[in-house]
Design an enzyme around this catalytic site. Sequence first.
Site, PDB file in Angstrom:
ATOM      1  N   HIS A  42       0.886  -1.210   0.003  1.00  0.00           N
ATOM      2  CA  HIS A  42       0.043  -0.280   0.230  1.00  0.00           C
ATOM      3  C   HIS A  42       0.778   1.262   0.160  1.00  0.00           C
ATOM      4  CE1 HIS A  42      -3.930   1.794   0.554  1.00  0.00           C
ATOM      5  NE2 HIS A  42      -3.234   2.747   1.476  1.00  0.00           N
ATOM      6  N   HIS A  88     -10.403   3.083  -0.817  1.00  0.00           N
ATOM      7  CA  HIS A  88     -10.373   2.350   0.417  1.00  0.00           C
ATOM      8  C   HIS A  88     -11.350   1.311   0.471  1.00  0.00           C
ATOM      9  CE1 HIS A  88     -10.209   4.375   4.814  1.00  0.00           C
ATOM     10  NE2 HIS A  88      -8.855   4.142   4.263  1.00  0.00           N
ATOM     11  N   HIS A  90     -10.435  -2.252   0.907  1.00  0.00           N
ATOM     12  CA  HIS A  90     -10.439  -3.271   2.214  1.00  0.00           C
ATOM     13  C   HIS A  90     -11.350  -2.725   3.448  1.00  0.00           C
ATOM     14  CE1 HIS A  90      -7.667  -5.138  -0.464  1.00  0.00           C
ATOM     15  NE2 HIS A  90      -7.268  -5.959   0.163  1.00  0.00           N
ATOM     16  N   ASP A 110      -5.731  15.187   1.620  1.00  0.00           N
ATOM     17  CA  ASP A 110      -4.586  15.305   0.456  1.00  0.00           C
ATOM     18  C   ASP A 110      -4.673  16.389  -0.335  1.00  0.00           C
ATOM     19  OD1 ASP A 110      -3.375  12.902   1.002  1.00  0.00           O
ATOM     20  OD2 ASP A 110      -4.489  11.568  -0.241  1.00  0.00           O
ATOM     21  N   GLN A 238     -10.175   2.427  10.373  1.00  0.00           N
ATOM     22  CA  GLN A 238     -10.200   4.069  11.169  1.00  0.00           C
ATOM     23  C   GLN A 238     -11.812   4.286  11.502  1.00  0.00           C
ATOM     24  OE1 GLN A 238      -9.136   3.411   8.091  1.00  0.00           O
ATOM     25  NE2 GLN A 238      -7.137   4.522   7.713  1.00  0.00           N
ATOM     26  N   GLU A 310      -3.562   4.803  12.562  1.00  0.00           N
ATOM     27  CA  GLU A 310      -4.059   5.680  11.515  1.00  0.00           C
ATOM     28  C   GLU A 310      -5.198   6.386  11.940  1.00  0.00           C
ATOM     29  OE1 GLU A 310      -4.408   3.558   8.000  1.00  0.00           O
ATOM     30  OE2 GLU A 310      -2.638   2.611   7.764  1.00  0.00           O
ATOM     31  N   GLN A 312      -7.606   9.178  12.477  1.00  0.00           N
ATOM     32  CA  GLN A 312      -7.951  10.305  11.448  1.00  0.00           C
ATOM     33  C   GLN A 312      -7.712  11.778  11.798  1.00  0.00           C
ATOM     34  OE1 GLN A 312      -9.303   9.154   7.827  1.00  0.00           O
ATOM     35  NE2 GLN A 312      -8.012   7.929   8.838  1.00  0.00           N
ATOM     36  N   ASP A 496      -5.689   8.520 -11.570  1.00  0.00           N
ATOM     37  CA  ASP A 496      -5.876   7.238 -11.520  1.00  0.00           C
ATOM     38  C   ASP A 496      -6.054   6.416 -10.364  1.00  0.00           C
ATOM     39  OD1 ASP A 496      -3.420   6.166 -11.005  1.00  0.00           O
ATOM     40  OD2 ASP A 496      -2.832   6.605 -12.822  1.00  0.00           O
ATOM     41  N   SER A 536      -4.228   0.029  -5.878  1.00  0.00           N
ATOM     42  CA  SER A 536      -5.014  -0.987  -4.819  1.00  0.00           C
ATOM     43  C   SER A 536      -4.879  -2.396  -5.443  1.00  0.00           C
ATOM     44  CB  SER A 536      -6.351  -0.631  -4.781  1.00  0.00           C
ATOM     45  OG  SER A 536      -6.797  -1.559  -3.826  1.00  0.00           O
TER      46      SER A 536
END
Length: 731
Positions: A42, A88, A90, A110, A238, A310, A312, A496, A536
């Site tokens: 990942h 996202h 999984h 991001d 998360q 992780e 948030q 992408d 992914s």
Amino acid sequence: MDEQTIKAHKISNKEYENILEILGREPNLLELGIFSAMWSEHCSYKSSKKYLNGFPTKAPWVIQGPGENAGVIDIGGDMAAVFKMESHNHPSFIEPFEGAATGVGGILRDIFTMGARVEANLNSLRFGEIRGDDKINSYQRYLLKGVVKGISHYGNCMGIPTIAGECSFDESFNGNILVNAFALGVVKKDEIFYAKAEGVGNLVIYVGSKTGRDGLGGAVMASDSFNDENKSLRPTVQVGDPFAEKLLMEACLELFKRDLIIGIQDMGAAGLTSSSFEMAGKSRSGMKLHLDKVPMREIGMTPYDLMLSESQERMLICAKKGSFEEIKKIFDKYDLDAEIIGEVTNNGNMELYWNGELVGDIPISPLSQKAPILDRPVKKPSYLDEISSLNLCGCGASEISNNDAFLKIMSDPNVLNKRFIYDQYDANIGTNTIKQPGLLGAGVIRVKQNSVAIAIASECNTRMNYINPKIGASLAVATSGRKVAMTGATPLAITDCLNYGNPENEEVMWQFKEGCEGIKEACKELNTPVVSGNVSLYNETDGVSIQPTPGIVSVGVNKNFKNSLGSIFTKNGVSVYLIGKTKGVFAGSLYQKVLYGKIGGTLPNINFKEERALWDFVISQNLDRNLEFANSVGIGGVAITLAKMAAMSNLGGYFRMEVEDDRDIFDESFSRAIVGVVNEENFKQNAKKFGLEIQKLGEVGRENFKINEVEISLKNLRNIYLNDFENILRA
């Protein structure tokens, strides 16, 4: 270090040997966890990096390509658009609400971490079969409802409109759904921020929400396929708080207006580990972190927890010396934590302290430079030879009438209107949404600062990628760009999200390799460079991989938002034309899948010159005010595309398409569009100049919808198209 612990961290024997070489000693548990996260699929792209090299990434309008939190393009008037798409998958399969919600939260960070105010969301969703009453169908409906609720909850609470998206269904996604989230923001070109940490003695500041144990090990979890042993992984998902993220965004945007910071990075996958190592690594600096200073919301947390959580709504800032008090005042105002947890050094190492004791010491550059790049074996899948002859279903003359075929295709979940989904999203907050969700094609927003329109479209036909991964990926680039061009905007760049199965399967790696080649070719030929993206892998359950899904989002600009073109019928009497050649393409078509339960055949090559000519022709005709509407021909061919336009506009019409085979009204030939024309002579003359084939289909305006021998009342058409999707979900 014992073998069981190493195996639990998904570290191979060869990778462990590299760790020993880098450290010159055995790692402790904290250090092993850091290597595990940073070298996970990942985070490191170790299986895919080989094939990502060579993507077209530059153009005069590209300000920032891959390598930062998001890509940036020039949109005129000293303004820039910042955008990216990520997966996202999984987490959303494990816990649909929180997985999808935090997927939205992550992509938003991001964008605003680069100084941009987020202006639009979009999502691309794939589910398994939702029709039927067995456990699989019921569970897929549960997943869909949870994912949509999570997306709407986070986006709506943040006050950011979700303006477009796509959702498709195939049984190959029964074991692995896909949730890809996209966000776009705007920023002044001279106010963009980057992820860097430089200047010895400059401060490393943690801001945002406190750290908990939620999401612990998320990056490693996302780098593995599902099986009976690991399906219960909720602790790795998360938990998001959109209200906290809204405050974090506003605090960061206020911070950016002052000359206080050097760089900033979202704590996304692998949390504090990835943000700190990436910031220092890009700047070739070192960093010293005091982990006991990290704000915590659980008792008994360890350095391992703090580096790999992780949780948030958190950011890491590199700030100038002496700036902390001013920075803290900003975050105190928004009731958010802001704490100095370290400083920049020049020794090239990440030094981790816990209550004054050195508990981890890792060279930063080697961690990145010696990250494994795998050259996995590839092999063309054996199934391709078996299905290559199924071009028109392998069935010869059809025993199914076009009327029956139309009703079956029109009733398929892939065609049906998804207002159950988009009605849950606030599409109008911010007052910049020009085109409402559900009105077919690309989403469009206005940029108030320079009065341009930005058009955004997502696309990927997974069936066509299954039968030809290279052409299928090229087609995703071409079709997403075509949707943008149908609004009158010029496509400028793509992001992408490359979703594939298990990279340890040589046939999956062949699909990935071919998909990358298809993207490279299409982006080069169509002049739409890749500026950001995500990979992914391991989308596999019990040995069954998903269909290849290289999701593409195209972004384009119309210099005047008032010139944006709609995609549905506007009024009676408008002449309707088809642009492009119909070639009888049924390979991977919805006709083939719905009527015969098969996917196969051989796809023709894409003529990129014709594709680009179609874009440029529609854009120029729109500038001449000669078009009422324009829509890309999609799944189900001309018949289904026209039917959707009629249903959404509540305007019928009698249309006649000249075809070699009666079934060609459902064919899915590439590079085609349906447009409403004002001045037909002008249209015909310019079509010749662009070298495009056109055909008049008829005029808007009847109580029924008819194409060739297929006829249905507008009332029945609208009932099927607008209501059947929700009826399926009620089952």
